[in-house]
Scaffold this motif. Sequence first.
Motif: not given
Length: 217
Positions: A188-217
């Motif tokens: 299935g889809a990787r859980s948000v928690a697992d995806a955040r952990a992947y981002a942390d392990r690889h020093d990548l930015a993680f962002v919620e779509g809602a935050a992008l909509v709030d700031e960029l729409a």
Amino acid sequence: MPALDTSVDAAIDAFRDGQPVLVHDFADREGEVDLVYPATAVTPADVARMRTDAGGLICVALSHEAAAAFDLPFLVEELDHPAADGGDLGYDSRSSFSLPVNHRDTYTGITDDDRARTITELGHAAADPDGTDFAAEFRAPGHVHVLRAAPSLAHRTGHTELGVALAAAADREPAAVVCEMLDAETGGARSVADARAYADRHDLAFVEGAALVDELA
């Protein structure tokens, strides 16, 4: 003017630098996290990362304006077959899929080198649509799926539009690569928690779509 959400600011900075960003759309939409790259920054090693670490479909989202300049259709409108009546998608009213393409200088189109070439050339083409003869540069069908973005986040808020909006905010070409992050154990889809952990392990930015909509729409 209020400061940007720190996760949005980090995502924009990373994208500006040509780095990938993890974007979760919405829990009540697809509920998926995509690995998203600026198209012209993608290398063969990045394609390998998307197919091994993410595992979803590797697609290039083009801005509405670039897709219109290339006269790219929505694929469902070009298919004369009963299967093209997809019915209710559940998470949206339509699919963003346009043509799957290969750059004409690739061979089979599926290798990491070939897909990286197609992806980066799509990014360059999107940056200069008036100076690009799309049919002379690309052939269909191919192995890189092109997605046609809605005009803005006010019209649609899928990963297609989120990636294009992120590119615009970062002053990048209007083309973003999106690939769903899947769970190799569950399928299935990787859980948000697992995806955040992947981002942390690889020093990548993680962002919620809602935050992008709030700031960029």
